[in-house]
Scaffold this motif. Structure first.
Motif, PDB file in Angstrom:
ATOM      1  N   VAL A 154       0.845  -1.207   0.000  1.00 35.11           N
ATOM      2  CA  VAL A 154       0.000   0.000   0.000  1.00 35.11           C
ATOM      3  C   VAL A 154       0.876   1.250   0.000  1.00 35.11           C
ATOM      4  CG1 VAL A 154      -1.759   1.290   1.274  1.00 35.11           C
ATOM      5  CG2 VAL A 154      -1.909  -1.197   1.128  1.00 35.11           C
ATOM      6  N   GLY A 155       1.977   1.210   0.763  1.00 30.62           N
ATOM      7  CA  GLY A 155       2.906   2.334   0.760  1.00 30.62           C
ATOM      8  C   GLY A 155       3.525   2.565  -0.610  1.00 30.62           C
ATOM      9  N   GLN A 156       3.891   1.489  -1.292  1.00 35.09           N
ATOM     10  CA  GLN A 156       4.425   1.608  -2.648  1.00 35.09           C
ATOM     11  C   GLN A 156       3.405   2.204  -3.604  1.00 35.09           C
ATOM     12  OE1 GLN A 156       7.651   0.599  -4.179  1.00 35.09           O
ATOM     13  NE2 GLN A 156       8.025   1.132  -2.045  1.00 35.09           N
ATOM     14  N   LEU A 157       2.154   1.787  -3.471  1.00 29.39           N
ATOM     15  CA  LEU A 157       1.104   2.335  -4.331  1.00 29.39           C
ATOM     16  C   LEU A 157       0.911   3.820  -4.067  1.00 29.39           C
ATOM     17  CD1 LEU A 157      -1.036   1.584  -6.454  1.00 29.39           C
ATOM     18  CD2 LEU A 157      -2.624   1.157  -4.574  1.00 29.39           C
ATOM     19  N   LEU A 158       0.958   4.205  -2.792  1.00 29.67           N
ATOM     20  CA  LEU A 158       0.841   5.621  -2.441  1.00 29.67           C
ATOM     21  C   LEU A 158       2.005   6.418  -3.017  1.00 29.67           C
ATOM     22  CD1 LEU A 158      -0.488   7.928  -0.855  1.00 29.67           C
ATOM     23  CD2 LEU A 158       0.824   7.196   1.152  1.00 29.67           C
ATOM     24  N   ILE A 159       3.218   5.892  -2.898  1.00 27.29           N
ATOM     25  CA  ILE A 159       4.396   6.579  -3.437  1.00 27.29           C
ATOM     26  C   ILE A 159       4.293   6.711  -4.948  1.00 27.29           C
ATOM     27  CG2 ILE A 159       6.897   6.353  -3.796  1.00 27.29           C
ATOM     28  CD1 ILE A 159       7.008   5.022  -1.009  1.00 27.29           C
ATOM     29  N   LYS A 160       3.865   5.635  -5.624  1.00 26.79           N
ATOM     30  CA  LYS A 160       3.741   5.664  -7.083  1.00 26.79           C
ATOM     31  C   LYS A 160       2.772   6.741  -7.547  1.00 26.79           C
ATOM     32  CE  LYS A 160       6.317   2.145  -8.511  1.00 26.79           C
ATOM     33  NZ  LYS A 160       7.423   2.300  -9.470  1.00 26.79           N
ATOM     34  N   SER A 161       1.766   7.024  -6.734  1.00 28.43           N
ATOM     35  CA  SER A 161       0.784   8.030  -7.141  1.00 28.43           C
ATOM     36  C   SER A 161       1.370   9.437  -7.177  1.00 28.43           C
ATOM     37  CB  SER A 161      -0.419   7.994  -6.194  1.00 28.43           C
ATOM     38  OG  SER A 161      -0.081   8.447  -4.891  1.00 28.43           O
ATOM     39  N   PHE A 162       2.555   9.619  -6.544  1.00 29.62           N
ATOM     40  CA  PHE A 162       3.236  10.919  -6.554  1.00 29.62           C
ATOM     41  C   PHE A 162       4.453  10.923  -7.476  1.00 29.62           C
ATOM     42  CE2 PHE A 162       1.102  10.974  -2.398  1.00 29.62           C
ATOM     43  CZ  PHE A 162       0.454  12.202  -2.466  1.00 29.62           C
ATOM     44  N   VAL A 163       4.617   9.873  -8.279  1.00 32.31           N
ATOM     45  CA  VAL A 163       5.794   9.766  -9.141  1.00 32.31           C
ATOM     46  C   VAL A 163       5.421  10.065 -10.583  1.00 32.31           C
ATOM     47  CG1 VAL A 163       7.579   8.209 -10.016  1.00 32.31           C
ATOM     48  CG2 VAL A 163       6.897   8.096  -7.618  1.00 32.31           C
ATOM     49  N   ALA A 164       6.194  10.957 -11.213  1.00 33.40           N
ATOM     50  CA  ALA A 164       5.973  11.288 -12.621  1.00 33.40           C
ATOM     51  C   ALA A 164       6.622  10.242 -13.521  1.00 33.40           C
ATOM     52  CB  ALA A 164       6.556  12.669 -12.923  1.00 33.40           C
ATOM     53  N   LYS A 165       6.355  10.306 -14.810  1.00 32.29           N
ATOM     54  CA  LYS A 165       6.902   9.334 -15.752  1.00 32.29           C
ATOM     55  C   LYS A 165       8.422   9.366 -15.789  1.00 32.29           C
ATOM     56  CE  LYS A 165       2.997   8.769 -18.884  1.00 32.29           C
ATOM     57  NZ  LYS A 165       2.536   8.812 -20.281  1.00 32.29           N
ATOM     58  N   ASP A 166       9.007  10.559 -15.530  1.00 35.24           N
ATOM     59  CA  ASP A 166      10.471  10.648 -15.536  1.00 35.24           C
ATOM     60  C   ASP A 166      11.085  10.269 -14.194  1.00 35.24           C
ATOM     61  OD1 ASP A 166       9.742  12.748 -13.948  1.00 35.24           O
ATOM     62  OD2 ASP A 166      10.582  14.318 -15.236  1.00 35.24           O
ATOM     63  N   GLY A 167      10.251   9.860 -13.242  1.00 29.65           N
ATOM     64  CA  GLY A 167      10.747   9.413 -11.947  1.00 29.65           C
ATOM     65  C   GLY A 167      10.761  10.475 -10.879  1.00 29.65           C
ATOM     66  N   GLY A 168      10.424  11.718 -11.213  1.00 34.41           N
ATOM     67  CA  GLY A 168      10.424  12.797 -10.230  1.00 34.41           C
ATOM     68  C   GLY A 168       9.108  12.895  -9.475  1.00 34.41           C
TER      69      GLY A 168
END
Length: 552
Positions: free
Chosen positions: A33-47
């Motif tokens: 769940v933490g990974q999913l939350l983090i991914k929601s704030f990650v852009a395509k370039d990784g920022g």
């Protein structure tokens, strides 16, 4: 070194149970769940980016999915409550003919997945449905089953048993002296119910309504089958995830977090509504009385009408499973063709369903019993944290858990995507709370002196637990386990994301057959699934005894 050795020597078996449970839940629940939350704030370039959430709240497509979900689930919950509360009141307070049958049918209407009911309503009220064509023959055009009306119909009829079960249990536990006191003061009828009875059962009503709302919010199959463009959040999250494999999963993560927030807010509102609770001695349970003949006929007709409409989808499924088909069209002939085709075309789906669910339920029973014990009998900050972690799955729809597990375990060091293990993990995560809560409730009421007496007689604490306590809480564990089993074999929302060709299950196969217009095969698979549910409940009642009450 000496201090460290002394510390580890002080650790008992139950310390290790608590530590291992926390570690496992951290890895398979908190981390995904933490990974999913983090991914929601990650852009395509990784920022870092807030673009996914900005898009979620600004783009009309996603806003509609959000508002549609809130609207459909809220309306369905209101209707389910409007059905469930009167049913509970009538069946607990009055003598009506066939009450055991009505109660059994209510339970059975709940224990099949809603997408099976959806399929049945397509057979009945779809564009070429049985009722639709019959009404057209006499010049009557019925409203379409597709779109929001159909979704609300399915949700309301499928989830009202939650409200009924919670409310009827609360009504049976009320001490009738409270209502008698109100009657002696001249308060009668509706006013007495509104001012005395309703406040006493409001926590139970709200708990049942919360279950109905959360179940509707998490459901994937129903809106996917009959939504026809009417977007809900689980469908939008699933579509975004499927479209972005190998790309940017941030939008799927943002939509999933939207589902989590809605679930959490619903849970908070339910707790706020029930912030004032009332306790009762329940020494004098309410008296079951007769109604005047006219009212008795109306009450009986209402109860039978509701349960017959609610159980109708399962009747349609069973009958349709024996009808021969030509493409999506049912023929007038009957036979076993659909069942023969199933075991020829998708035999693995049946085997996988029982194999995966059996492994999951064994894990749930063993782990659930151990965790329930440390939560109730070995209270500490660590066990309190464990208890809180076990609440998390309540606010995680199946779609969210599926996406979270794929996000977390699709790369080294732990690659589980595409394996049977990830499906078993999702089932355990979603359903273990039933077993833990059921066992905890029994342990709370069990006198610890029995176990202490065994220890005083020289039997070790762990051995005393397995020889004395575990057998005594067996029925409680079994009650939770049977609910976990039934909901696991019917699980679609997470399975549709996690399965692959070698791990396809019956719910996924049913969904695939309906999408492909193979209604006969879908009916046969659904009948097998329903039969498995009924047999599971029958076995439970045989093992637990007639006082188990599950099919009362």
């Amino acid at each position: 070194m000496m201090a460290g050795a002394r510390f580890w020597r002080k650790w008992t078996f139950w310390h290790w149970v608590t530590a291992v449970s926390l570690l496992v839940l951290a890895v398979v629940l908190v981390y995904p769940v933490g990974q999913l939350l983090i991914k929601s704030f990650v852009a395509k370039d990784g920022g870092f980016t807030l673009k996914n959430y900005v898009t979620f709240l600004s783009k009309r497509y996603y806003r509609l999915a959000l508002t549609n979900s809130l609207w459909v689930c809220t309306v369905s919950t209101i209707i389910a409550t409007a059905i469930g509360v009167p049913m509970a009141f009538l069946l607990t307070r009055y003598r009506l003919p066939g009450k055991p049958l009505i109660r059994t049918l209510i339970i059975l209407s709940l224990l099949s997945p809603p997408f099976i009911g959806t399929y049945s309503w397509i057979v009945l009220l779809g564009r070429a449905g049985i009722i639709t064509r019959a009404m057209e023959a006499i010049g009557i055009t019925l409203p379409t089953i597709y779109g929001p009306r159909g979704i609300i119909l399915v949700f309301s009829l499928h989830f009202f048993p939650y409200v009924y079960l919670f409310t009827s249990a609360a009504l049976q536990s009320i001490d009738r002296s409270l209502e008698e006191a109100a009657a002696n003061l001249g308060v009668n009828g509706w006013t007495r119910f509104r001012t005395v009875t309703l406040p006493l059962v409001l926590p139970a009503i709200s708990a049942g309504a919360l279950m109905a709302f959360m179940s509707a919010l998490a459901d994937f199959g129903t809106p996917q089958l009959i939504g026809e463009g009417f977007q809900l959040l689980p469908i939008a999250a699933y579509s975004e995830y499927m479209n972005e494999i190998g790309g940017n999963p941030g939008m799927a993560g943002a939509l999933s977090m939207g589902l989590v927030v809605i679930s959490a807010v619903a849970l908070f509102l339910q707790r706020w509504v029930t912030r004032r609770s009332f306790s009762m001695s329940s020494l004098r349970p309410p008296e079951v009385v007769d109604l005047p003949l006219g009212r008795k006929i109306l009450a009986t007709a209402f109860c039978y009408l509701v349960v017959l409409v609610a159980i109708l989808p399962q009747v349609v499924v069973v009958v349709s499973s024996f009808r021969k088909t030509k493409g999506p069209i049912f023929l007038s002939e009957f036979g076993l063709d659909n069942y023969i085709t199933i075991f020829d075309r998708v035999p693995g789906a049946v085997a996988n369903t029982f194999r995966l669910s059996t492994v999951a339920i064994v894990i749930m029973v063993i782990a659930g019993l151990l965790m329930a014990y440390v939560i109730t009998r070995r209270r500490s900050a660590a066990t309190a944290a464990l208890d809180v972690m076990l609440l998390v799955p309540y606010v995680l729809p199946g779609t969210v858990i599926g996406i979270a597990l794929v996000t977390a375990f699709n790369r080294p060091p732990l690659v589980l995507t595409g394996t049977a293990t990830i499906l078993i993990l999702s089932y355990v995560i979603r359903k273990i709370s039933y077993t833990v809560r059921s066992a905890s409730s029994v342990l709370t009421s069990l006198d610890p002196s029995l176990e202490e007496a065994s220890i005083n007689l020289g039997v070790g604490p762990v051995a005393s637990f397995f020889r004395v306590t575990a057998p005594l809480v067996f029925k409680g564990v079994l009650a939770g386990a049977v609910l976990s089993w039934v909901t696991t074999i019917n699980e679609l929302s997470s399975t549709i994301i996690l399965y692959h060709a070698g791990t396809i299950t019956m719910p996924v196969a049913i969904y695939s057959q309906v999408i492909s217009d193979n209604f006969g095969l879908a009916a046969a698979l659904s009948t097998i699934l329903t039969l498995a549910t009924v047999v599971s409940l029958w076995l439970f009642n045989k093992l637990a005894g007639k006082d188990s009450g599950l099919l009362m």
